[in-house]
Design a protein around this motif. Sequence first.
Motif, PDB file in Angstrom:
ATOM      1  N   ILE A 167     -30.637 -17.909  47.843  1.00  0.00           N
ATOM      2  CA  ILE A 167     -31.171 -18.780  47.253  1.00  0.00           C
ATOM      3  C   ILE A 167     -32.573 -19.060  46.451  1.00  0.00           C
ATOM      4  CG2 ILE A 167     -31.518 -21.338  47.506  1.00  0.00           C
ATOM      5  CD1 ILE A 167     -29.142 -21.338  49.681  1.00  0.00           C
ATOM      6  N   ARG A 168     -33.332 -18.698  45.336  1.00  0.00           N
ATOM      7  CA  ARG A 168     -33.949 -18.681  44.920  1.00  0.00           C
ATOM      8  C   ARG A 168     -34.534 -20.140  44.358  1.00  0.00           C
ATOM      9  NH1 ARG A 168     -35.828 -13.488  41.589  1.00  0.00           N
ATOM     10  NH2 ARG A 168     -38.173 -13.885  41.663  1.00  0.00           N
ATOM     11  N   ASN A 169     -36.016 -20.549  45.170  1.00  0.00           N
ATOM     12  CA  ASN A 169     -36.780 -21.447  45.151  1.00  0.00           C
ATOM     13  C   ASN A 169     -37.384 -20.651  43.054  1.00  0.00           C
ATOM     14  OD1 ASN A 169     -39.079 -23.426  43.983  1.00  0.00           O
ATOM     15  ND2 ASN A 169     -38.756 -24.209  46.439  1.00  0.00           N
ATOM     16  N   LEU A 170     -37.172 -21.342  42.344  1.00  0.00           N
ATOM     17  CA  LEU A 170     -37.630 -21.289  41.063  1.00  0.00           C
ATOM     18  C   LEU A 170     -39.367 -21.882  40.618  1.00  0.00           C
ATOM     19  CD1 LEU A 170     -34.149 -21.304  38.456  1.00  0.00           C
ATOM     20  CD2 LEU A 170     -35.696 -19.247  39.615  1.00  0.00           C
ATOM     21  N   GLN A 171     -39.467 -22.653  40.904  1.00  0.00           N
ATOM     22  CA  GLN A 171     -41.530 -23.303  40.842  1.00  0.00           C
ATOM     23  C   GLN A 171     -42.428 -22.414  42.032  1.00  0.00           C
ATOM     24  OE1 GLN A 171     -40.392 -27.068  41.782  1.00  0.00           O
ATOM     25  NE2 GLN A 171     -40.244 -28.170  40.177  1.00  0.00           N
ATOM     26  N   ARG A 172     -41.411 -22.450  43.052  1.00  0.00           N
ATOM     27  CA  ARG A 172     -42.023 -21.581  43.663  1.00  0.00           C
ATOM     28  C   ARG A 172     -41.688 -19.355  43.807  1.00  0.00           C
ATOM     29  NH1 ARG A 172     -41.139 -25.205  49.265  1.00  0.00           N
ATOM     30  NH2 ARG A 172     -41.420 -26.642  48.675  1.00  0.00           N
ATOM     31  N   ASN A 173     -41.218 -19.290  43.091  1.00  0.00           N
ATOM     32  CA  ASN A 173     -40.673 -18.088  43.177  1.00  0.00           C
ATOM     33  C   ASN A 173     -40.710 -17.570  44.402  1.00  0.00           C
ATOM     34  OD1 ASN A 173     -40.554 -16.073  41.988  1.00  0.00           O
ATOM     35  ND2 ASN A 173     -41.947 -15.211  41.987  1.00  0.00           N
ATOM     36  N   ALA A 174     -40.011 -18.125  45.282  1.00  0.00           N
ATOM     37  CA  ALA A 174     -39.343 -17.689  46.534  1.00  0.00           C
ATOM     38  C   ALA A 174     -38.020 -17.593  46.893  1.00  0.00           C
ATOM     39  CB  ALA A 174     -40.076 -18.903  47.225  1.00  0.00           C
ATOM     40  N   THR A 175     -37.525 -16.467  47.599  1.00  0.00           N
ATOM     41  CA  THR A 175     -36.220 -16.032  48.253  1.00  0.00           C
ATOM     42  C   THR A 175     -36.176 -16.064  49.503  1.00  0.00           C
ATOM     43  OG1 THR A 175     -35.620 -15.094  46.043  1.00  0.00           O
ATOM     44  CG2 THR A 175     -34.286 -14.938  47.278  1.00  0.00           C
ATOM     45  N   SER A 176     -35.056 -16.645  49.438  1.00  0.00           N
ATOM     46  CA  SER A 176     -34.778 -16.577  50.724  1.00  0.00           C
ATOM     47  C   SER A 176     -33.076 -16.299  50.888  1.00  0.00           C
ATOM     48  CB  SER A 176     -34.242 -18.305  51.842  1.00  0.00           C
ATOM     49  OG  SER A 176     -35.365 -18.946  51.886  1.00  0.00           O
ATOM     50  N   THR A 177     -32.495 -15.129  51.964  1.00  0.00           N
ATOM     51  CA  THR A 177     -31.720 -14.723  51.634  1.00  0.00           C
ATOM     52  C   THR A 177     -30.168 -14.990  53.263  1.00  0.00           C
ATOM     53  OG1 THR A 177     -32.755 -13.106  50.895  1.00  0.00           O
ATOM     54  CG2 THR A 177     -30.287 -12.266  51.981  1.00  0.00           C
ATOM     55  N   TYR A 178     -29.199 -14.478  52.891  1.00  0.00           N
ATOM     56  CA  TYR A 178     -28.015 -15.446  54.431  1.00  0.00           C
ATOM     57  C   TYR A 178     -27.494 -14.033  53.833  1.00  0.00           C
ATOM     58  CZ  TYR A 178     -30.827 -19.595  53.313  1.00  0.00           C
ATOM     59  OH  TYR A 178     -32.050 -19.789  53.079  1.00  0.00           O
ATOM     60  N   SER A 179     -26.895 -13.969  55.210  1.00  0.00           N
ATOM     61  CA  SER A 179     -26.396 -12.318  54.994  1.00  0.00           C
ATOM     62  C   SER A 179     -24.483 -13.062  55.938  1.00  0.00           C
ATOM     63  CB  SER A 179     -26.386 -11.673  56.209  1.00  0.00           C
ATOM     64  OG  SER A 179     -27.659 -11.579  56.756  1.00  0.00           O
ATOM     65  N   ARG A 180     -23.558 -11.986  54.338  1.00  0.00           N
ATOM     66  CA  ARG A 180     -22.371 -13.004  54.304  1.00  0.00           C
ATOM     67  C   ARG A 180     -21.999 -13.737  53.420  1.00  0.00           C
ATOM     68  NH1 ARG A 180     -23.617 -11.125  59.304  1.00  0.00           N
ATOM     69  NH2 ARG A 180     -22.312 -13.185  60.034  1.00  0.00           N
ATOM     70  N   GLY A 181     -23.090 -14.433  52.819  1.00  0.00           N
ATOM     71  CA  GLY A 181     -22.147 -15.669  52.413  1.00  0.00           C
ATOM     72  C   GLY A 181     -22.544 -15.524  51.542  1.00  0.00           C
ATOM     73  N   THR A 182     -21.108 -16.812  51.420  1.00  0.00           N
ATOM     74  CA  THR A 182     -20.214 -16.414  49.917  1.00  0.00           C
ATOM     75  C   THR A 182     -19.897 -18.442  49.652  1.00  0.00           C
ATOM     76  OG1 THR A 182     -17.978 -15.636  49.364  1.00  0.00           O
ATOM     77  CG2 THR A 182     -17.923 -16.636  51.913  1.00  0.00           C
ATOM     78  N   LYS A 183     -19.308 -18.673  48.869  1.00  0.00           N
ATOM     79  CA  LYS A 183     -18.698 -19.591  48.184  1.00  0.00           C
ATOM     80  C   LYS A 183     -19.911 -21.139  48.364  1.00  0.00           C
ATOM     81  CE  LYS A 183     -13.750 -18.477  49.962  1.00  0.00           C
ATOM     82  NZ  LYS A 183     -12.667 -19.301  51.172  1.00  0.00           N
ATOM     83  N   ALA A 184     -20.750 -20.407  47.701  1.00  0.00           N
ATOM     84  CA  ALA A 184     -21.650 -21.383  47.349  1.00  0.00           C
ATOM     85  C   ALA A 184     -21.733 -22.968  46.378  1.00  0.00           C
ATOM     86  CB  ALA A 184     -22.745 -20.512  48.004  1.00  0.00           C
ATOM     87  N   SER A 185     -22.815 -23.900  47.092  1.00  0.00           N
ATOM     88  CA  SER A 185     -22.263 -24.720  46.085  1.00  0.00           C
ATOM     89  C   SER A 185     -23.629 -25.903  46.231  1.00  0.00           C
ATOM     90  CB  SER A 185     -20.917 -26.106  46.189  1.00  0.00           C
ATOM     91  OG  SER A 185     -19.557 -25.018  45.485  1.00  0.00           O
ATOM     92  N   PHE A 186     -24.243 -26.461  45.030  1.00  0.00           N
ATOM     93  CA  PHE A 186     -25.420 -27.278  45.488  1.00  0.00           C
ATOM     94  C   PHE A 186     -24.904 -28.815  45.409  1.00  0.00           C
ATOM     95  CE2 PHE A 186     -28.387 -23.754  43.404  1.00  0.00           C
ATOM     96  CZ  PHE A 186     -29.232 -23.442  44.152  1.00  0.00           C
ATOM     97  N   SER A 187     -25.470 -29.505  46.526  1.00  0.00           N
ATOM     98  CA  SER A 187     -25.212 -30.703  46.165  1.00  0.00           C
ATOM     99  C   SER A 187     -25.079 -31.689  44.783  1.00  0.00           C
ATOM    100  CB  SER A 187     -25.681 -31.353  47.456  1.00  0.00           C
ATOM    101  OG  SER A 187     -27.190 -30.964  47.110  1.00  0.00           O
ATOM    102  N   THR A 188     -24.945 -32.625  43.797  1.00  0.00           N
ATOM    103  CA  THR A 188     -25.558 -33.226  43.021  1.00  0.00           C
ATOM    104  C   THR A 188     -26.935 -33.385  43.032  1.00  0.00           C
ATOM    105  OG1 THR A 188     -24.432 -35.335  43.765  1.00  0.00           O
ATOM    106  CG2 THR A 188     -23.066 -33.606  42.326  1.00  0.00           C
ATOM    107  N   ASP A 189     -27.308 -34.202  44.222  1.00  0.00           N
ATOM    108  CA  ASP A 189     -28.842 -34.650  44.040  1.00  0.00           C
ATOM    109  C   ASP A 189     -30.252 -33.243  44.331  1.00  0.00           C
ATOM    110  OD1 ASP A 189     -28.708 -33.808  46.403  1.00  0.00           O
ATOM    111  OD2 ASP A 189     -28.838 -35.512  47.709  1.00  0.00           O
ATOM    112  N   SER A 190     -29.611 -32.522  43.737  1.00  0.00           N
ATOM    113  CA  SER A 190     -29.904 -30.692  44.649  1.00  0.00           C
ATOM    114  C   SER A 190     -30.823 -30.521  45.651  1.00  0.00           C
ATOM    115  CB  SER A 190     -31.513 -30.579  43.211  1.00  0.00           C
ATOM    116  OG  SER A 190     -30.494 -30.901  42.263  1.00  0.00           O
ATOM    117  N   ARG A 191     -30.195 -31.474  46.953  1.00  0.00           N
ATOM    118  CA  ARG A 191     -31.201 -31.084  47.656  1.00  0.00           C
ATOM    119  C   ARG A 191     -31.133 -30.263  48.645  1.00  0.00           C
ATOM    120  NH1 ARG A 191     -31.235 -36.819  50.504  1.00  0.00           N
ATOM    121  NH2 ARG A 191     -32.765 -36.104  52.003  1.00  0.00           N
TER     122      ARG A 191
END
Length: 957
Positions: free
Chosen positions: A67-91
Amino acid sequence: MKKLLCLAALFGASLLQAEAQGQAAKKTLSHDVYDSWNALGGDELSRNGQYVLYSINPQEGDGALHIRNLQRNATSTYSRGTKASFSTDSRYAVFQIKPEHDKVRALKLKKKKGDDLPKDSLAIVKLEDMSVVKLPRVKSYKLPKEGSGWLAYHLEKPLPEKKEDKKTEAAEGEAKAEAKKPALKPNKDAKGTDLVLRNLSTGQEHRFPRVVDYIFSEQGNMLYFVKDELDSLHRAGVFAFNTAELKELPIDTGLVTYKGISTDKVGNQLAYVATADTLKADIRYFSLNYWNTKDRKKQVLADTVAKGMPQNWMVSEHGSLNFSEDGKRLFFGTFPRPVRYEKDTTQLEEDKVSLDIWTYKDPLIQPMQLKQNDRTLKRSFLAMYDLRGGKMQQLATLEMPDVYLDANKTGDVALGVSDEKYKITIGYDTPTRKDAFLIDLKKGTVKQVLTESRGNPRLSPMGKYVYWYEPLDSSWHVLGTKGGASLNLTKKAAVPFYEEDNDMPMLPGSYGLAGWVEGDSHLLVYDRHDIWQLDPTGKKAAVNLTDTYGRQNNLRLRYEKLDPEEKFIPANAELVLAGFNYETKAAGYYKDYVGRSAQPQPLISSDHAYTSLSKAQNSNRVTFRRGDYRNYNDLYTSDLSFAKVDKLTDSNPQTAEYKWGTVELVDWKSTDGIPLQGLLYKPENFNPNKKYPMMVYFYERSSDGIHNHRVPAPSASVINIPLFVSNDYLVFVPDIVYQDGYPGESAMDCIIPGVQMLVQQGFVDEKNMALQGQSWGGYQIAYMVTRTHLFKAAMAGAPVSNMTSAYGGIRWGTGLSRQFQYERTQSRIGGTLWEKPMQFIENSPLFFADRVKTPLLIMHNDNDGAVPWYQGIEYFMALRRLNKPVWMLVYNGEEHNLMERKNRKDLSVRMSQFFDHYLKGAPAPVWMEQGVPSVVKGKNYGLELVAEPEVAGEAKE
């Protein structure tokens, strides 16, 4: 000065030496690298465009979600993560976490399965600070489509409690109290588990037991779910939970099965089907049920005796339930009541006759019927219930099974399409003929408007027009749904709208369409280069929307749909177009407009492949994939101007460690003087003064894919190009054009001159060239080795060897007769066996097997549903009798192309061994020299090498 020159020369020599050493240090691709090669997938932009998520997974093993924050150019990584979605409010981001690959594999080796294997977990990430909440044993989750703040997740069965050696006094007391209660008969088939509704902001949760199905309303104001029966006190039923009032509402209970729950756009109306019949009943009678938040009373809208239900029809449990956009109509499925057959209890199972009866009157031949049995049993016919008028109307019928509605399902007309009268011709008459009908949803009348069209009639988004491309006259047509004659909208246009490169003996198809403009005002269709705007009223001439820019610049311009929910193109839309240059093969994106005349403006273009353009819903932020032969299709981001492009991923950095090679476009002419193009892949550090062995792989036309990235991966059927190039092979991929009636000869006329052109350049080892292809490519190879001895070896996957026997066969994957393929499509004979018997024979390699001198490897699997397995057998048996060097690989239970990874790995190794032996003089493996007896099948694979390497170019025939 001389000293400076000497120093410069030494420095230059050092650089060259260092570069050469760096290149020499590069590794050669081998079969053991496949598992570590990664695939990028699952990318999604948050609606505000500030975040992007994507997964990078190896071909085998554990990957990771990023998951990458495009404003801060920072990325968080989660092992074996799958079937991901954002909430509609982007929170928030929500995803599942798979169990560790090695742990699951270890348990499977111990014969563990089902509930004994570890299950997925769920992770909830608060994007503001990237804090994570993890929840164990979650099998699915859902977020509201438009609303925010809520998450529902469905749990797996709880793990069994560990037995305690001693019970406490309290526990013993509880047990005695429970024993005094009346015994309840538990439902052994119960499958329900806990459903949890979670407030994403507060973490507060509401738990609902025994749930088997659930849905959110679009805004998340309502959660609807179905509970399974546990016992007589805990019955199955449908329930609602109001997320504002935090109240659970029982809707319907006491029946055996509830399914198909569906809600309207607002979330205040619910529909579902239900039955009181048990699972053991021969026929289960379902009813269509309705509930709303206002009355909060269940109503049965339709059943077998409902007014409007056709006689002896019933509600289908398999039909989808859909409300119209305005919530005034409900669409559901019906079907004819099955015939009840009494069970014969006097007959033993082994005495029952099992046979298929084929008759010339059957609309579909028996294999097609058998293949479609499950679909036939689950088939449903569209019906409508008017919720305001309280009336049911059957729309689809046995004679008119397919019905299409306008985009919002609110119009007063529907389109019925039927090929029922022409089904008996399926298998040789293509494209299939169709009739079309207009259905008045107010009056219930049906009017036929098209007869024996070869196109695919559809309804415009607002329901004002029926439209279709008609192959018979290669034109786009419309027909007003309120009356009027059919109009040919492209007849007077100065360009063709049919596929000009079509070289099959059949009516050519269209280039497709971009869609309809708002209000059904215009239809946008494609020619080879540009987009055309068609006036459906016929009052205005067709207009080239892209101002012939595509034709002038030899481009193909196509509309990019950036809103996946888009039903029509806005009237004043700014369009993003995908562009492809037919000559240079460069690609990119362009900008144009609907509603004003302006030439497309280039946004970005380069010698790459561009794919998967996606836009944030509430932002101009976009992501896309870009790559070429050397560079993986990684993820990039920009805004809609594409002025500044940032690379987000580096999915396979290890590529730089390996010898990869290059690809270039080559030109030549066929024997008949037709200009052709092809792809030539060259090894790393290609030396034009050296001679290289060459693989020739082909299908039909591939040159437009020059910038396609090819990942090292075990093969389903064809050579992995990067692997062979890395191992110092040239790989030539020629384009082929065909003449009706002469498919084999056409392949010869195109491929051989291309090979000769390359040989004349001096870097091809003409004594060590080979052919490889699968399916249609396999057929062409099987044919070519009867006509030329130019190649040292060949591998043909799933080849047709005898067109006379294949013609009358069945494509077992679909149950379809193979006749159409020879008469009208890929095999291109252009007539029946009795009309053109000699062309069937002349194009069949089997009849000329005695001419073969090229060692041939065949792969033809015993569950091939596309090309009958016996085609490979016929050719193998002929070559074997003639004592020709031939091998056939038959992967048991496998399909046309290999599906199981273990088999793909095995084939990849065997292909390398086969070609290395013949083209490089490598030792032959045991399976080639001695075979593998059936008694050691699965124990000894015969992959060991049995001889010392021979001198290149002198491998035995």
